[in-house]
Design an enzyme around this catalytic site. Structure first.
Site, mmCIF file in Angstrom:
data_model
loop_
_atom_site.group_PDB
_atom_site.id
_atom_site.type_symbol
_atom_site.label_atom_id
_atom_site.label_comp_id
_atom_site.label_asym_id
_atom_site.label_seq_id
_atom_site.Cartn_x
_atom_site.Cartn_y
_atom_site.Cartn_z
ATOM 1 N N HIS A 99 0.810 -1.180 0.059
ATOM 2 C CA HIS A 99 0.098 -0.052 -0.221
ATOM 3 C C HIS A 99 0.829 1.136 0.104
ATOM 4 O O HIS A 99 1.881 1.257 0.263
ATOM 5 C CB HIS A 99 -0.792 0.039 1.278
ATOM 6 N N ASP A 102 2.428 1.951 3.348
ATOM 7 C CA ASP A 102 3.458 1.132 3.838
ATOM 8 C C ASP A 102 4.624 1.525 3.487
ATOM 9 O O ASP A 102 5.872 1.355 4.429
ATOM 10 C CB ASP A 102 3.120 -0.242 3.076
#
Length: 438
Positions: A99, A102
């Site tokens: 993501h 992240d």
């Protein structure tokens, strides 16, 4: 800097090996059903669970011990990139997924977030060129930040909707730059808690509009990745619009998006929807919508998404049986959307977990391939439905039959053919035999 210095390269040593840092069943070069295991399985590391998860739960803070714990902000983000490629190299993982949040901190503004992403993507791009690792898929996290408390594509706040669109736009640009083979949409909060404050039609229409915008922008920038939607039935939203494979396929068909999307299916989400994983794969496969997998498993005694590493050979066999019947996953792969347990807090535990998951799917692949090669289950199914191959059954399948013709047939056929047993217990025994024989 080495972040996993106590672990060397993980190699295949065979089922008799007692080395905890070795594959027992996953041999990347071994050919199964005409392709290598590596080509069939296309394993991927989940950036969030492997590198950013700390072991916290609703009752406790982080427990994980990681070599980048002393860092913060962009320094920590950069260290995690180094750790990612070290881990993938030692684990023999060819793909990874992430993501946007992240890989980079959001900062205090969207502009700062964009800048942070660009800086980290520079490092990831360098690591990919050096290592040969590939991006299976990326996505935008539109569920963690408080701005998404009412959803992203389904929000009641147009400004939040615009922010979600901005994250997707950047995500698509990053995916194109890094050569992502897929782009995933995961609606963590795309649903509602009560109909008393919900315009369901507007929310679903707006979600479809957002997906259509993404399709259009991908075409505009020349990003030819496969688009995937990942169904999830609940947690945190009580009623989510992407409840399961069937619900999601229906949504895509309604809004004429089914030609642009396939499904990224997760085992633990299937459990939460009240389905088996192979059921969800079958629904997607027969509708031409099976795209990619998130490999994990849930705890049947707990009612939430526990994201455990998959170790159930029975489930893995049935999963790979569907994948092989689908002629593989195409651009998709098998992402380990799984995390080590809170008590497994040392860096070495990440290796043990991935070894267990990769071995489980490798074993399942070999058993499933043998089942298909022998054709015993296919033959049984074909025989079970043989009445639709001729006579009145063939008329039904071809569309020739009408209610009138069927009623006439039934009236003239006072003694219909005898039903035969479905042999469910025998078939499950056969499945056990395949699993235990390999």
């Amino acid at each position: 800097m080495a972040y996993f210095e106590n672990v060397g390269k993980i190699n295949y040593e065979g089922s008799r090996s007692t080395n905890p840092f070795a594959f027992k069943y996953y041999n990347p070069e071994e050919k199964v059903a005409g392709k290598t295991m590596e080509e069939h399985l296309r394993f991927a590391m989940a950036y969030w669970h492997t590198l950013t998860a700390g072991g916290s739960d609703p009752f406790g803070t982080d427990t994980a011990v990681r070599g980048w714990d002393h860092l913060s902000g962009m320094d920590k983000a950069k260290a995690r990139v180094e750790a990612a490629f070290e881990f993938m190299d030692k684990m023999n993982l060819q793909y990874f997924c992430f993501h946007d949040v992240d890989i980079a901190p959001e900062g205090s503004s969207l502009n700062e977030f964009y800048g942070n992403i660009d800086t980290v993507v520079d490092l990831i791009e360098q690591g990919m060129k050096t290592s040969g690792k590939k991006l299976l898929w990326n996505t935008a996290n539109m569920f963690t930040n408080p701005r998404y408390m009412h959803g992203a594509g389904s929000t009641c706040n147009a400004d939040v909707y615009a922010h979600a669109a901005a994250q997707i736009k950047k995500g698509l640009e990053v995916g194109k730059r890094l050569g992502a083979e897929n782009y995933v949409f995961w609606g963590g909060r795309e649903g509602y808690e009560t109909l008393l404050n919900t315009d369901m039609k507007l929310e679903m229409d707006n979600m479809a509009r957002l997906f259509s915008m993404a399709v259009d922008y991908a075409k505009e920038i020349g990003f030819d990745a496969q688009f995937l939607i990942e169904p999830k039935p609940k947690e945190p939203t009580k009623h989510q619009y992407d409840f399961d494979a069937a619900t999601t396929i229906s949504f895509l068909q309604k809004y004429d998006l089914d030609q642009h999307f396939k499904l990224n299916l997760e085992a633990n989400h299937a459990t939460l929807a009240g389905h088996t994983f192979d059921h969800e794969l079958r629904v997607a496969r027969i509708n031409g919508m099976l795209g990619s997998l998130d490999a994990n498993q849930g705890d049947m005694l707990l009612g939430w998404d526990t994201d455990e590493f998959p170790v159930n050979i029975y489930d893995a066999t049935l999963t790979l049986y569907e994948v092989l019947k689908n002629d593989g996953l195409g651009k998709g792969g098998i992402n380990f959307d799984a995390k080590v347990r809170r008590q497994s807090f040392e860096p070495e535990d990440l290796f043990h977990a991935h070894i267990a998951g990769m071995d489980t799917y490798a074993k399942g692949l070999k058993v499933a391939a043998k089942m298909l090669e022998d054709g015993a289950f296919d033959n049984f199914v074909e025989k079970r439905y043989s009445s639709f191959k001729e006579g009145i059954g063939a008329d039904i399948v071809s569309g020739k039959a009408t209610l009138a013709s069927l009623a006439e047939y039934a009236l003239n056929n006072n003694q219909p053919r005898k039903n035969e047993s479905g042999r469910q217990e025998m078939l499950k025994g056969m499945l056990n035999q395949y699993i235990l024989a390999e």
